[in-house]
Design a protein around this motif. Structure first.
Motif, PDB file in Angstrom:
ATOM      1  N   ARG A   1      19.025 -13.063 -38.989  1.00 20.57           N
ATOM      2  CA  ARG A   1      19.975 -14.049 -39.525  1.00 20.57           C
ATOM      3  C   ARG A   1      20.805 -13.430 -40.664  1.00 20.57           C
ATOM      4  O   ARG A   1      22.000 -13.723 -40.796  1.00 20.57           O
ATOM      5  CB  ARG A   1      19.247 -15.294 -40.017  1.00 20.57           C
ATOM      6  CG  ARG A   1      18.769 -16.167 -38.874  1.00 20.57           C
ATOM      7  CD  ARG A   1      18.504 -17.587 -39.293  1.00 20.57           C
ATOM      8  NE  ARG A   1      17.958 -18.360 -38.200  1.00 20.57           N
ATOM      9  CZ  ARG A   1      18.681 -18.958 -37.259  1.00 20.57           C
ATOM     10  NH1 ARG A   1      20.000 -18.866 -37.276  1.00 20.57           N
ATOM     11  NH2 ARG A   1      18.105 -19.650 -36.298  1.00 20.57           N
TER      12      ARG A   1
ATOM     13  N   GLU B   1      12.827 -19.846 -22.758  1.00 23.46           N
ATOM     14  CA  GLU B   1      11.472 -19.544 -23.251  1.00 23.46           C
ATOM     15  C   GLU B   1      10.808 -18.513 -22.346  1.00 23.46           C
ATOM     16  O   GLU B   1      10.175 -17.571 -22.814  1.00 23.46           O
ATOM     17  CB  GLU B   1      10.607 -20.812 -23.288  1.00 23.46           C
ATOM     18  CG  GLU B   1      11.092 -21.892 -24.246  1.00 23.46           C
ATOM     19  CD  GLU B   1      12.286 -22.683 -23.717  1.00 23.46           C
ATOM     20  OE1 GLU B   1      12.407 -22.853 -22.484  1.00 23.46           O
ATOM     21  OE2 GLU B   1      13.120 -23.101 -24.541  1.00 23.46           O
TER      22      GLU B   1
ATOM     23  N   ALA C   1      17.965 -16.450 -26.580  1.00 21.46           N
ATOM     24  CA  ALA C   1      16.928 -17.482 -26.525  1.00 21.46           C
ATOM     25  C   ALA C   1      17.512 -18.882 -26.350  1.00 21.46           C
ATOM     26  O   ALA C   1      16.873 -19.867 -26.676  1.00 21.46           O
ATOM     27  CB  ALA C   1      16.075 -17.422 -27.791  1.00 21.46           C
ATOM     28  N   THR C   2      18.730 -18.960 -25.862  1.00 22.60           N
ATOM     29  CA  THR C   2      19.332 -20.253 -25.536  1.00 22.60           C
ATOM     30  C   THR C   2      19.747 -20.201 -24.064  1.00 22.60           C
ATOM     31  O   THR C   2      19.774 -19.121 -23.469  1.00 22.60           O
ATOM     32  CB  THR C   2      20.600 -20.519 -26.374  1.00 22.60           C
ATOM     33  OG1 THR C   2      21.572 -19.515 -26.053  1.00 22.60           O
ATOM     34  CG2 THR C   2      20.307 -20.472 -27.866  1.00 22.60           C
ATOM     35  N   GLU C   3      20.101 -21.366 -23.518  1.00 20.93           N
ATOM     36  CA  GLU C   3      20.495 -21.401 -22.105  1.00 20.93           C
ATOM     37  C   GLU C   3      21.738 -20.533 -21.870  1.00 20.93           C
ATOM     38  O   GLU C   3      21.787 -19.747 -20.919  1.00 20.93           O
ATOM     39  CB  GLU C   3      20.783 -22.858 -21.727  1.00 20.93           C
ATOM     40  CG  GLU C   3      20.615 -23.143 -20.253  1.00 20.93           C
ATOM     41  CD  GLU C   3      20.765 -24.630 -19.961  1.00 20.93           C
ATOM     42  OE1 GLU C   3      19.960 -25.405 -20.500  1.00 20.93           O
ATOM     43  OE2 GLU C   3      21.683 -24.999 -19.213  1.00 20.93           O
ATOM     44  N   VAL C   4      22.712 -20.677 -22.763  1.00 22.99           N
ATOM     45  CA  VAL C   4      23.946 -19.883 -22.635  1.00 22.99           C
ATOM     46  C   VAL C   4      23.618 -18.391 -22.779  1.00 22.99           C
ATOM     47  O   VAL C   4      24.099 -17.551 -22.013  1.00 22.99           O
ATOM     48  CB  VAL C   4      24.978 -20.300 -23.709  1.00 22.99           C
ATOM     49  CG1 VAL C   4      26.130 -19.318 -23.798  1.00 22.99           C
ATOM     50  CG2 VAL C   4      25.506 -21.700 -23.408  1.00 22.99           C
TER      51      VAL C   4
ATOM     52  N   GLU D   1      26.462 -23.968 -26.558  1.00 24.67           N
ATOM     53  CA  GLU D   1      25.220 -23.266 -26.883  1.00 24.67           C
ATOM     54  C   GLU D   1      24.416 -24.133 -27.835  1.00 24.67           C
ATOM     55  O   GLU D   1      24.973 -24.715 -28.762  1.00 24.67           O
ATOM     56  CB  GLU D   1      25.552 -21.935 -27.542  1.00 24.67           C
ATOM     57  CG  GLU D   1      24.352 -21.041 -27.714  1.00 24.67           C
ATOM     58  CD  GLU D   1      24.732 -19.571 -27.681  1.00 24.67           C
ATOM     59  OE1 GLU D   1      25.899 -19.261 -27.969  1.00 24.67           O
ATOM     60  OE2 GLU D   1      23.854 -18.744 -27.378  1.00 24.67           O
ATOM     61  N   TRP D   2      23.131 -24.246 -27.617  1.00 26.92           N
ATOM     62  CA  TRP D   2      22.304 -25.038 -28.519  1.00 26.92           C
ATOM     63  C   TRP D   2      20.862 -24.561 -28.470  1.00 26.92           C
ATOM     64  O   TRP D   2      20.478 -23.791 -27.591  1.00 26.92           O
ATOM     65  CB  TRP D   2      22.425 -26.523 -28.203  1.00 26.92           C
ATOM     66  CG  TRP D   2      22.137 -26.937 -26.780  1.00 26.92           C
ATOM     67  CD1 TRP D   2      21.368 -26.258 -25.865  1.00 26.92           C
ATOM     68  CD2 TRP D   2      22.605 -28.119 -26.115  1.00 26.92           C
ATOM     69  NE1 TRP D   2      21.344 -26.944 -24.697  1.00 26.92           N
ATOM     70  CE2 TRP D   2      22.074 -28.098 -24.811  1.00 26.92           C
ATOM     71  CE3 TRP D   2      23.379 -29.205 -26.500  1.00 26.92           C
ATOM     72  CZ2 TRP D   2      22.315 -29.104 -23.884  1.00 26.92           C
ATOM     73  CZ3 TRP D   2      23.621 -30.204 -25.565  1.00 26.92           C
ATOM     74  CH2 TRP D   2      23.102 -30.138 -24.276  1.00 26.92           C
ATOM     75  N   VAL D   3      20.069 -25.033 -29.399  1.00 24.97           N
ATOM     76  CA  VAL D   3      18.659 -24.642 -29.409  1.00 24.97           C
ATOM     77  C   VAL D   3      17.867 -25.658 -28.580  1.00 24.97           C
ATOM     78  O   VAL D   3      18.341 -26.764 -28.321  1.00 24.97           O
ATOM     79  CB  VAL D   3      18.086 -24.549 -30.842  1.00 24.97           C
ATOM     80  CG1 VAL D   3      18.865 -23.588 -31.696  1.00 24.97           C
ATOM     81  CG2 VAL D   3      18.050 -25.908 -31.501  1.00 24.97           C
ATOM     82  N   ALA D   4      16.683 -25.270 -28.199  1.00 27.70           N
ATOM     83  CA  ALA D   4      15.847 -26.129 -27.351  1.00 27.70           C
ATOM     84  C   ALA D   4      15.542 -27.440 -28.071  1.00 27.70           C
ATOM     85  O   ALA D   4      15.518 -27.497 -29.299  1.00 27.70           O
ATOM     86  CB  ALA D   4      14.566 -25.398 -27.009  1.00 27.70           C
TER      87      ALA D   4
ATOM     88  N   ALA E   1      22.234 -26.762 -34.847  1.00 31.04           N
ATOM     89  CA  ALA E   1      20.945 -26.181 -35.228  1.00 31.04           C
ATOM     90  C   ALA E   1      20.926 -24.664 -35.024  1.00 31.04           C
ATOM     91  O   ALA E   1      19.983 -23.990 -35.447  1.00 31.04           O
ATOM     92  CB  ALA E   1      19.819 -26.829 -34.437  1.00 31.04           C
ATOM     93  N   CYS E   2      21.952 -24.131 -34.389  1.00 31.75           N
ATOM     94  CA  CYS E   2      22.065 -22.662 -34.300  1.00 31.75           C
ATOM     95  C   CYS E   2      22.202 -22.085 -35.711  1.00 31.75           C
ATOM     96  O   CYS E   2      21.957 -20.909 -35.928  1.00 31.75           O
ATOM     97  CB  CYS E   2      23.266 -22.260 -33.459  1.00 31.75           C
ATOM     98  SG  CYS E   2      23.082 -22.635 -31.712  1.00 31.75           S
ATOM     99  N   TRP E   3      22.624 -22.941 -36.668  1.00 30.54           N
ATOM    100  CA  TRP E   3      22.718 -22.537 -38.070  1.00 30.54           C
ATOM    101  C   TRP E   3      21.879 -23.543 -38.858  1.00 30.54           C
ATOM    102  O   TRP E   3      22.420 -24.540 -39.397  1.00 30.54           O
ATOM    103  CB  TRP E   3      24.185 -22.541 -38.523  1.00 30.54           C
ATOM    104  CG  TRP E   3      25.000 -21.756 -37.545  1.00 30.54           C
ATOM    105  CD1 TRP E   3      25.151 -20.408 -37.512  1.00 30.54           C
ATOM    106  CD2 TRP E   3      25.711 -22.271 -36.407  1.00 30.54           C
ATOM    107  NE1 TRP E   3      25.906 -20.044 -36.433  1.00 30.54           N
ATOM    108  CE2 TRP E   3      26.255 -21.163 -35.736  1.00 30.54           C
ATOM    109  CE3 TRP E   3      25.920 -23.546 -35.879  1.00 30.54           C
ATOM    110  CZ2 TRP E   3      27.002 -21.294 -34.565  1.00 30.54           C
ATOM    111  CZ3 TRP E   3      26.663 -23.674 -34.722  1.00 30.54           C
ATOM    112  CH2 TRP E   3      27.192 -22.565 -34.080  1.00 30.54           C
TER     113      TRP E   3
END
Lengths: 299, 299
Positions: free
Chosen positions: A4, A154, A186-189, B153-156, B188-190
């Motif tokens: 990060r 995942e 680690a994301t779908e995209v 793009e997003w987190v789970a 939530a990516c940030w």
């Protein structure tokens, strides 16, 4: 530095409808660091700071990788990546640079050196894709559409982490590093993008260069992890034999990700190369007076 | 409300996969949002819903209705105190580029989704939705994703990070079911940005004027949905006849509609917090219909 913190350093350059994220660190002669698959510019975080003391370090995420454009709208082959890097350097006003490429990034560096020689003042190839040494089974498998459909982000991480540990490194590495290297995927995209990156790995783009390597006139260092289980050191030797004047250094106790297995040795070799090998000066440099007054510059 | 398992884009198959493709193209967005993924858990309803809504969604009238709704949202919140989250967190240039892109995507998409959700809820409750226009008589918009639009793009929904998981739980508890809204998963990516923004958004949601504004927006969305140009042929009986649980579908739809106005108000506060952000960043272009198609349709 965690991933990060590295991401926080990244800037962005828009290239038409695409964009590249990159780190621009330090000042001095530019050194471009090109990563491979399945990583991103964070790969260089261990040696970038040291290099940035006396160089301008430019480390992009290749298109479709890391935090660069990951949309489905472009060719991700190393040939197109080289064009994107060239356009990006042009945008930054970098005339020529020392180009360091690892894995797929090495293939991109070779494409740059052959097709845009004016951009490459010095070349360093680290465990680079070349000839028909690639793509390796793991990545070729990832690129099949069926595989991409079966995966979830995942599962992808669970699949790649042990594979990287086992095949990529010769020494134990921290969980933080492995997590960081795979974080953008680690994301779908990210997962779909990595699969598209994998399907773009194409032997033809390195084989087409093989006959041109002998014409390269750029100081070249080939650095290879002696214990690389993915791309054996014989390919490094072959590259050094084919590129005029190139020197091959095998780094002991280092695997494919040699910059993490042996950071000190890699940094020393790189510093030595930067210090000793004079870059090819492709573009006649103009004096300050010429810049100001054109060719009518007073003497 | 029982938990509904959303259908991911790469996991979609058959009719749902087809509708996802058509949705992305017709709504001109890079991905399928949480609300629509939740509906897709009832595949036969989902396909029927799209058949009923698609003629409206592709019209200029639908676009104008969605833009008008978003304009109302912006006008409602413009006088409110500045959120201040954008400048309160440390983000690098590339991170800000991505975060801005995500906000542009959601400000383009969410008003359209609210219109759809309102139309479907009213239709399922037996109300007459849409005017009695003859299909194909109104101007349609060009399909396809704008070249500038960011990837979705997003987190789970259940992230590995405990702090983020707890933040998501708080968000769902506050805004209501059925899941973490897409824009929050994207931001939530940030994590530091989302945490800061949510800490400032949440208390405001309890204020009376916030609630009044949300109610007013809901009414406006319903009014605009009723005025859509073509009839929305959907009913509980039809959903039941298709073999889906009509009560469950209605409950999910009601839940989605109930929380949407508050989410739009929060989204507009995040958008207006970003300097120089366009109010309508991705306007739709008129559809370019080839002459032979136009001739065929006129015949």
């Amino acid at each position: 530095m965690n991933w990060r913190e590295w991401q926080e350093r990244q800037e962005v350059a828009e290239l038409g409808n695409r964009f590249l994220s990159y780190v621009d660190w330090g000042s001095g002669p530019p050194v471009v660091l090109l990563h491979g698959i399945p990583t991103w510019s964070y790969l260089w975080s261990g040696i970038a700071q040291g290099l940035a003391v006396s160089n301008r370090v430019l480390a992009p995420d290749l298109l479709g990788y890391g935090f660069s454009d990951k949309r489905d709208r472009f060719d991700r082959s190393i040939a197109r990546q080289a064009e994107a890097v060239e356009a990006w350097l042009d945008r930054l006003g970098v005339v020529d640079a020392t180009v360091v490429g690892h894995d797929v990034g090495g293939g991109v560096a070779l494409q740059l050196a052959v097709r845009f020689p004016q951009r490459v003042g010095r070349l360093c190839l680290m465990d680079s894709v070349c000839y028909d040494a690639w793509p390796k089974g793991l990545m070729a498998q990832l690129g099949t559409p069926g595989m991409a459909r079966r995966l979830t982000p995942e599962r992808l991480t669970r699949f790649l982490t042990p594979a990287l540990k086992r095949k990529g490194f010769a020494t134990p590495q921290t969980a933080e590093l492995l997590e960081g290297l795979l974080a953008p995927y680690a994301t779908e995209v990210g997962m779909v993008s990595l699969s598209r990156d994998a399907v773009a790995l194409n032997t033809n783009h390195t084989l087409e260069l093989a006959s041109k390597l002998g014409h390269l006139a750029v100081p070249t260092l080939v650095l290879w992890g002696e214990k690389d289980g993915l791309l054996p050191a014989k390919f490094g030797e072959r590259l050094a034999w084919d590129i005029p004047g190139a020197r091959c250094v095998k780094v002991p106790q280092a695997g494919h990700f040699l910059m993490w297995d042996a950071p000190h040795a890699v940094a020393m070799e790189l510093f030595d190369f930067l210090e000793r090998a004079a870059p090819v000066n492709h573009v006649p440099r103009r004096s300050v007076a010429e810049e100001l007054f054109g060719s009518e510059a007073p003497v | 409300m029982a938990r509904v398992k959303q259908v991911s884009e790469h996991g979609a198959e058959g009719g749902v996969e087809r509708v996802y493709h058509e949705l992305r193209r017709t709504m001109r967005v890079t991905g399928v949002d949480v609300s629509l993924r939740t509906w897709a858990a009832y595949p036969r309803f989902f396909v029927a819903m799209w058949e009923a809504m698609e003629p409206n969604v592709e019209t200029r009238a639908f676009e104008e209705a969605a833009l008008g709704l978003w304009q109302e949202v912006l006008d409602s919140t413009v006088q409110w105190e500045v959120l201040g989250a954008w400048n309160a967190v440390t983000l690098g240039p590339s991170q800000r580029f991505h975060a801005r892109g995500a906000l542009e995507l959601y400000e383009t998409m969410q008003p359209r989704v609210l219109l759809m959700v309102s139309a479907v809820r009213m239709a399922l409750e037996g109300q007459v939705v849409g005017q009695s226009g003859a299909l194909g008589t109104l101007e349609r918009l060009e399909r396809g994703v704008p070249s500038r639009m960011a990837a979705m793009e997003w987190v789970a929904e259940k992230p590995a990070d405990a702090a983020l998981r707890s933040l998501f739980a708080d968000i769902v508890k506050t805004v209501g079911p059925p899941g973490v809204p897409g824009e929050y998963r994207a931001m939530a990516c940030w994590p530091s940005y989302l945490e800061t923004a949510w800490r400032r958004l949440k208390p405001r949601m309890k204020d009376e004027d916030f609630q009044e504004e949300a109610d007013r927006l809901l009414e406006s969305a319903r009014r605009r949905a009723r005025a859509l140009p073509y009839p929305v042929a959907l009913s509980r009986e039809r959903v039941a006849a298709l073999g889906e649980d009509a009560d469950a579908v209605l409950k999910v739809t009601q839940a989605l509609e109930r929380r949407s106005p508050a989410l739009l108000l929060n989204l507009s506060r995040m958008v207006q917090d970003v300097p120089d952000m366009l109010r309508q960043p991705m306007p739709g272009a008129s559809r370019l219909v080839p002459d032979w198609v136009a001739a065929e349709e006129l015949r």
